[in-house]
Design a protein around this motif. Structure first.
Motif, PDB file in Angstrom:
ATOM      1  N   GLU A   1       0.830  -1.192   0.000  1.00 22.83           N
ATOM      2  CA  GLU A   1       0.000   0.000   0.000  1.00 22.83           C
ATOM      3  C   GLU A   1       0.873   1.255   0.000  1.00 22.83           C
ATOM      4  OE1 GLU A   1      -3.460   1.190   2.959  1.00 22.83           O
ATOM      5  OE2 GLU A   1      -3.422  -0.955   2.420  1.00 22.83           O
ATOM      6  N   ASN A   2       2.000   1.183   0.731  1.00 22.28           N
ATOM      7  CA  ASN A   2       2.967   2.269   0.742  1.00 22.28           C
ATOM      8  C   ASN A   2       4.299   1.768   0.196  1.00 22.28           C
ATOM      9  OD1 ASN A   2       1.408   4.438   2.053  1.00 22.28           O
ATOM     10  ND2 ASN A   2       1.358   2.978   3.752  1.00 22.28           N
TER      11      ASN A   2
ATOM     12  N   ASP B   1       8.505   3.620   2.341  1.00 23.83           N
ATOM     13  CA  ASP B   1       8.339   3.529   3.794  1.00 23.83           C
ATOM     14  C   ASP B   1       9.355   4.468   4.431  1.00 23.83           C
ATOM     15  OD1 ASP B   1       8.446   2.856   6.462  1.00 23.83           O
ATOM     16  OD2 ASP B   1       8.986   0.749   6.140  1.00 23.83           O
ATOM     17  N   SER B   2       8.879   5.542   5.040  1.00 18.95           N
ATOM     18  CA  SER B   2       9.811   6.543   5.571  1.00 18.95           C
ATOM     19  C   SER B   2      10.578   6.026   6.791  1.00 18.95           C
ATOM     20  CB  SER B   2       9.066   7.835   5.930  1.00 18.95           C
ATOM     21  OG  SER B   2       8.037   7.531   6.844  1.00 18.95           O
TER      22      SER B   2
ATOM     23  N   SER C   1      -0.618  -1.906  -6.027  1.00 23.51           N
ATOM     24  CA  SER C   1      -1.318  -1.326  -4.874  1.00 23.51           C
ATOM     25  C   SER C   1      -0.900   0.109  -4.601  1.00 23.51           C
ATOM     26  CB  SER C   1      -1.047  -2.158  -3.621  1.00 23.51           C
ATOM     27  OG  SER C   1      -1.462  -3.480  -3.832  1.00 23.51           O
ATOM     28  N   ASP C   2       0.188   0.558  -5.224  1.00 20.11           N
ATOM     29  CA  ASP C   2       0.627   1.946  -5.038  1.00 20.11           C
ATOM     30  C   ASP C   2       1.157   2.444  -6.374  1.00 20.11           C
ATOM     31  OD1 ASP C   2       1.140   4.358  -3.839  1.00 20.11           O
ATOM     32  OD2 ASP C   2       2.753   3.663  -2.529  1.00 20.11           O
TER      33      ASP C   2
ATOM     34  N   GLY D   1       0.699   8.289  -5.648  1.00 15.65           N
ATOM     35  CA  GLY D   1       0.189   8.000  -4.305  1.00 15.65           C
ATOM     36  C   GLY D   1       0.887   8.817  -3.223  1.00 15.65           C
ATOM     37  N   SER D   2       0.329   8.765  -2.016  1.00 15.39           N
ATOM     38  CA  SER D   2       0.859   9.636  -0.957  1.00 15.39           C
ATOM     39  C   SER D   2       2.255   9.213  -0.505  1.00 15.39           C
ATOM     40  CB  SER D   2      -0.102   9.664   0.232  1.00 15.39           C
ATOM     41  OG  SER D   2      -0.179   8.373   0.801  1.00 15.39           O
ATOM     42  N   SER D   3       2.581   7.916  -0.566  1.00 16.13           N
ATOM     43  CA  SER D   3       3.914   7.531  -0.082  1.00 16.13           C
ATOM     44  C   SER D   3       5.008   8.081  -0.999  1.00 16.13           C
ATOM     45  CB  SER D   3       4.020   6.006   0.105  1.00 16.13           C
ATOM     46  OG  SER D   3       4.374   5.325  -1.080  1.00 16.13           O
TER      47      SER D   3
ATOM     48  N   LYS E   1       5.569  11.733  -0.507  1.00 12.67           N
ATOM     49  CA  LYS E   1       6.407  11.977   0.671  1.00 12.67           C
ATOM     50  C   LYS E   1       7.902  11.855   0.310  1.00 12.67           C
ATOM     51  CE  LYS E   1       6.697  11.033   5.502  1.00 12.67           C
ATOM     52  NZ  LYS E   1       6.141  10.363   6.662  1.00 12.67           N
TER      53      LYS E   1
END
Ligand code: AVW
Length: 248
Positions: free
Chosen positions: A175-176, A179-180, A211-212, A216-218, A221
């Motif tokens: 999903e992400n 990964d920060s 899935s991403d 996407g938001s990840s 970032k």
């Protein structure tokens, strides 16, 4: 009952040191310097093995510092030729398959990354042996354990040395994808130098939808971390594992 006699050696929640750790380090070093990269600067494998051991032997396994690894890393800094560097996060096997087909290198293709790949190690205060029973786990025991700090400091040096275009292989089935909290997110991306260009490849499992994506938001970032450092960014998504490996 037996284990309680070894008061404490079994107290950690992570795997114990790899059996024959010293021998494996020495053998991998000989193989790397003689067979895998015979052209590279000649390295003293005995000195490297000794520097590795003195970094953690007899020390509290939860009190690792970056400085503990300075002399080891200075014997073999993890640098690769400009433009050949590949980072990975949750895609270790895929990234290694990818670089094998290209003239590219991951951290595990540098000498120290190759030596330590997949191994586990820790010591015990007052003992000159490795603890083969257990070593601290990042989550359950302590973050400042010798294994985690090793990969962090080696990754930091690897990222700092990047130049021109570098790549990261990310897992598009998560999903992400970014990964920060991962080493790539915490240590490598924030240590890229200005003017480097990072290409992110989002690769998903063949036969499943991703899935991403790059929008996407990840990934946004990741982009914002890089913007703050003047690192250029390109992103490619919607690639299945097969498509990714075939185009490469
Ligand atoms: P992850 P990260 N052998 O898949 O971004 C054993 O979330 O955190 O990816 N353990 C290792 C190795 C290795 N070769 N490398 C890292 N680890 C540990 C170095 C480490 O504690 C490379 F340059 C890490 O958090 C990649 O670009 C975890 O296993 C980046 O760091 C893998 O977690 C991959 O680290």
């Amino acid at each position: 009952i037996y284990k309680w006699h070894y008061s404490g050696l079994n107290r950690w929640h992570g795997a114990g040191s790899t059996a024959d750790f010293q021998k494996i380090i020495q053998e991998r070093c000989d193989t790397y310097t003689q067979t895998i990269r015979p052209g590279s600067r000649s390295r003293n494998c005995q000195a490297i093995r000794q520097a590795f051991m003195s970094a953690f032997i007899s020390k509290d396994p939860c009190k690792a510092t970056k400085e503990d690894y300075n002399s080891l890393i200075n014997l073999a800094p993890p640098t690769v030729p400009c433009g050949q560097q590949v980072f990975w996060s949750k895609t270790k096997e895929l990234a290694h398959e990818y670089v094998k087909r290209q003239r590219l290198m991951t951290l595990e293709d540098t000498l120290l990354g190759y030596l330590a790949d997949g191994l586990s190690w820790c010591g015990e205060p007052g003992s000159s042996d490795l603890n083969i029973w257990s070593c601290p786990d990042w989550k359950k025991d302590c973050r400042t354990n010798y294994l985690s700090v090793f990969w962090e400091v080696l990754s930091e040096r690897f990222a700092e040395s990047a130049c021109n275009t570098v790549r990261v292989v990310l897992n598009g089935s998560l999903e992400n994808a970014f990964d920060s909290m991962s080493i790539f997110g915490r240590v490598e991306a924030p240590n890229l130098r200005p003017q480097v260009e990072l290409e992110a490849w989002l690769v998903h499992d063949t036969g499943k939808p991703p899935s991403d994506s790059c929008s996407g938001s990840s990934i946004r970032k990741l982009k914002s971390i890089l913007d703050g450092r003047n690192v250029k960014f390109r992103c490619m998504d919607n690639l299945s594992r097969d498509q990714f490996l075939q185009r490469s």
